[in-house]
Scaffold this active site. Structure first.
Site, PDB file in Angstrom:
ATOM      1  N   ASP A  62     -49.615  84.394 131.782  1.00  0.00           N
ATOM      2  CA  ASP A  62     -48.283  83.860 131.705  1.00  0.00           C
ATOM      3  C   ASP A  62     -48.009  83.048 132.528  1.00  0.00           C
ATOM      4  OD1 ASP A  62     -45.428  83.558 131.406  1.00  0.00           O
ATOM      5  OD2 ASP A  62     -45.000  85.711 131.056  1.00  0.00           O
ATOM      6  N   ASN A  89     -52.531  74.127 127.795  1.00  0.00           N
ATOM      7  CA  ASN A  89     -51.945  73.810 126.828  1.00  0.00           C
ATOM      8  C   ASN A  89     -50.623  74.433 126.605  1.00  0.00           C
ATOM      9  OD1 ASN A  89     -52.066  73.578 123.294  1.00  0.00           O
ATOM     10  ND2 ASN A  89     -52.032  75.478 123.979  1.00  0.00           N
ATOM     11  N   TYR A 166     -37.653  68.643 127.516  1.00  0.00           N
ATOM     12  CA  TYR A 166     -38.908  68.545 126.890  1.00  0.00           C
ATOM     13  C   TYR A 166     -39.582  67.272 127.498  1.00  0.00           C
ATOM     14  CZ  TYR A 166     -43.045  68.612 124.058  1.00  0.00           C
ATOM     15  OH  TYR A 166     -44.223  68.835 123.592  1.00  0.00           O
ATOM     16  N   LYS A 170     -42.701  66.574 130.441  1.00  0.00           N
ATOM     17  CA  LYS A 170     -43.913  66.171 129.966  1.00  0.00           C
ATOM     18  C   LYS A 170     -44.158  64.949 130.948  1.00  0.00           C
ATOM     19  CE  LYS A 170     -45.257  68.913 126.866  1.00  0.00           C
ATOM     20  NZ  LYS A 170     -46.356  69.852 127.015  1.00  0.00           N
ATOM     21  N   THR A 201     -46.806  72.938 113.997  1.00  0.00           N
ATOM     22  CA  THR A 201     -46.907  74.401 114.568  1.00  0.00           C
ATOM     23  C   THR A 201     -45.459  74.912 114.721  1.00  0.00           C
ATOM     24  OG1 THR A 201     -46.564  73.254 116.877  1.00  0.00           O
ATOM     25  CG2 THR A 201     -48.871  73.536 116.206  1.00  0.00           C
TER      26      THR A 201
HETATM   27  P1  NAP Z   1     -47.017  76.540 119.644  1.00  0.00           P
HETATM   28  O1  NAP Z   1     -47.671  76.822 118.421  1.00  0.00           O
HETATM   29  O2  NAP Z   1     -45.665  76.993 119.946  1.00  0.00           O
HETATM   30  O3  NAP Z   1     -48.009  77.194 120.792  1.00  0.00           O
HETATM   31  C1  NAP Z   1     -47.562  77.203 122.276  1.00  0.00           C
HETATM   32  C2  NAP Z   1     -48.362  78.351 123.078  1.00  0.00           C
HETATM   33  O4  NAP Z   1     -47.836  78.263 124.257  1.00  0.00           O
HETATM   34  C3  NAP Z   1     -48.195  79.714 122.316  1.00  0.00           C
HETATM   35  O5  NAP Z   1     -49.551  80.252 122.394  1.00  0.00           O
HETATM   36  C4  NAP Z   1     -47.454  80.307 123.372  1.00  0.00           C
HETATM   37  O6  NAP Z   1     -47.493  81.891 123.503  1.00  0.00           O
HETATM   38  C5  NAP Z   1     -47.777  79.583 124.592  1.00  0.00           C
HETATM   39  N1  NAP Z   1     -46.825  79.966 125.796  1.00  0.00           N
HETATM   40  C6  NAP Z   1     -45.530  79.424 126.086  1.00  0.00           C
HETATM   41  N2  NAP Z   1     -44.963  79.733 127.000  1.00  0.00           N
HETATM   42  C7  NAP Z   1     -46.017  80.475 127.553  1.00  0.00           C
HETATM   43  C8  NAP Z   1     -45.940  81.019 129.035  1.00  0.00           C
HETATM   44  N3  NAP Z   1     -45.118  81.131 130.037  1.00  0.00           N
HETATM   45  N4  NAP Z   1     -47.279  81.464 129.453  1.00  0.00           N
HETATM   46  C9  NAP Z   1     -48.398  81.602 128.490  1.00  0.00           C
HETATM   47  N5  NAP Z   1     -48.334  80.901 127.402  1.00  0.00           N
HETATM   48  C10 NAP Z   1     -47.234  80.485 126.998  1.00  0.00           C
HETATM   49  O7  NAP Z   1     -47.030  75.020 120.199  1.00  0.00           O
HETATM   50  P2  NAP Z   1     -48.054  73.882 120.010  1.00  0.00           P
HETATM   51  O8  NAP Z   1     -47.451  72.782 119.086  1.00  0.00           O
HETATM   52  O9  NAP Z   1     -49.369  74.362 119.587  1.00  0.00           O
HETATM   53  O10 NAP Z   1     -48.019  73.253 121.502  1.00  0.00           O
HETATM   54  C11 NAP Z   1     -49.141  73.372 122.255  1.00  0.00           C
HETATM   55  C12 NAP Z   1     -49.001  72.451 123.424  1.00  0.00           C
HETATM   56  O11 NAP Z   1     -49.056  70.960 122.775  1.00  0.00           O
HETATM   57  C13 NAP Z   1     -47.611  72.428 124.101  1.00  0.00           C
HETATM   58  O12 NAP Z   1     -47.757  71.955 125.441  1.00  0.00           O
HETATM   59  C14 NAP Z   1     -46.742  71.132 123.445  1.00  0.00           C
HETATM   60  O13 NAP Z   1     -45.768  70.655 124.463  1.00  0.00           O
HETATM   61  C15 NAP Z   1     -48.027  70.277 123.326  1.00  0.00           C
HETATM   62  N6  NAP Z   1     -47.764  69.221 122.143  1.00  0.00           N
HETATM   63  C16 NAP Z   1     -47.251  69.605 120.899  1.00  0.00           C
HETATM   64  C17 NAP Z   1     -46.982  68.608 119.856  1.00  0.00           C
HETATM   65  C18 NAP Z   1     -46.783  69.209 118.361  1.00  0.00           C
HETATM   66  O14 NAP Z   1     -46.529  68.008 117.797  1.00  0.00           O
HETATM   67  N7  NAP Z   1     -46.775  70.200 118.036  1.00  0.00           N
HETATM   68  C19 NAP Z   1     -46.893  67.284 120.352  1.00  0.00           C
HETATM   69  C20 NAP Z   1     -47.056  67.009 121.586  1.00  0.00           C
HETATM   70  C21 NAP Z   1     -47.343  67.971 122.419  1.00  0.00           C
HETATM   71  P3  NAP Z   1     -46.490  82.873 122.652  1.00  0.00           P
HETATM   72  O15 NAP Z   1     -47.170  82.865 121.257  1.00  0.00           O
HETATM   73  O16 NAP Z   1     -46.575  84.133 123.475  1.00  0.00           O
HETATM   74  O17 NAP Z   1     -45.076  82.103 122.527  1.00  0.00           O
END
Ligand code: NAP
Length: 243
Positions: A62, A89, A166, A170, A201
């Site tokens: 965590d 990630n 946010y 970043k 996502t």
């Molecule tokens: P997501 O589906 O919401 O997944 C986020 C993951 O992070 C989940 O496994 C979540 O766990 C975990 N998490 C959140 N807080 C945490 C903590 N305190 N400790 C450990 N794990 C934690 O989001 P995603 O879109 O795959 O995003 C992944 C990464 O890509 C992020 O850093 C995001 O900012 C970046 N990103 C995403 C996008 C996009 O378009 N989706 C674009 C640019 C960057 P839980 O299931 O327990 O909540």
């Protein structure tokens, strides 16, 4: 599936882009540690990957709990003595985030606590293990929303998403990339900020236009960089992103 001896930790690998990064690294023959803050979600995700023939192990982690981070580092030290790949990630958005005039102070704290401070805590704890690997690779999941330049450019496609918390988290993460890359200068280890693009996502209510397979591709490519690896870059879909 046979593994090549390399070990990767992916934080927040129980779903979304992180889960897919773990799958793609596993398919490439790498032992994958599935970082997850929830024990049941982590075990389920690691099980799912094992059913695909991947050497996947649940790794409770965590970002907001320093003890869990230190415990994960101790476990990796004991079981492997090194960490070849760290994919930072895990990340969050917050419903109370927004433009500066409306973003709530508590939302800014929550977002920075996870996306920047937590990611730094993981990186710092894992750094000695990454340095033990022959050519450690750190990949930070950033976002083009963290670009100071694009936030001030009305012609940018990212300009509309003015989320103070946010986007600042970043930008701060990008500072970690630059400074850590400088600390690692002269060593085989690298660290880069990768923007996966706008991916469908839970983070964005599945409004993105890329699949997780597409979003994971670039982070995985940088995690698997060879001897000619670059470091200290901010990249989206193969192109340099302005800081
Ligand atoms: P997501 O589906 O919401 O997944 C986020 C993951 O992070 C989940 O496994 C979540 O766990 C975990 N998490 C959140 N807080 C945490 C903590 N305190 N400790 C450990 N794990 C934690 O989001 P995603 O879109 O795959 O995003 C992944 C990464 O890509 C992020 O850093 C995001 O900012 C970046 N990103 C995403 C996008 C996009 O378009 N989706 C674009 C640019 C960057 P839980 O299931 O327990 O909540």
């Amino acid at each position: 599936m046979t593994t090549d001896g390399r070990v990767a930790l992916v934080t927040g690998a129980n779903k979304g882009i992180g889960h897919e990064i773990a799958r793609q690294l596993g398919v490439a023959g790498i032992t994958v540690l599935v970082g997850a803050r929830d024990a049941d979600r982590g075990k389920a995700a690691a099980n799912e990957l094992r059913q695909l023939g991947i050497d996947a192990r649940n790794m409770p982690l965590d970002l907001n709990d320093e003890q869990s981070i230190l415990e994960a580092a101790r476990t990796i030290e004991r079981d492997f003595g090194k960490l070849d790949i760290l994919v930072n990630n895990a990340g969050v958005t917050d419903p109370e985030d927004g433009v500066p005039s409306i973003a709530s102070t508590s939302a800014l704290r929550r977002i920075m606590e996870t996306n920047f401070i937590g990611t730094h805590a993981v990186s710092k704890a894992m750094l000695p293990l990454v340095k033990q690997a022959p050519a450690g690779r750190i990949v930070n999941l950033s976002s083009s929303l963290g670009s100071l330049t694009l936030n001030g450019d009305p012609t940018s496609t990212y300009y509309a998403a003015q989320l103070l918390g946010y986007n600042a988290s970043k930008a701060a993460l990008n500072m970690l990339t630059v400074q850590l890359s400088e600390e690692l200068r002269g060593t085989p280890a690298t660290v880069n900020s990768i923007s996966p693009g706008f991916v469908k996502t839970d983070l964005n209510g599945h409004t993105g236009h890329l699949s997780v397979e597409e979003g994971a591709r670039l982070p995985v490519q940088f995690a698997l960089q060879g001897d000619d690896a670059v470091s200290g870059q901010f990249v989206e879909a193969g192109a340099q992103t302005p800081w």
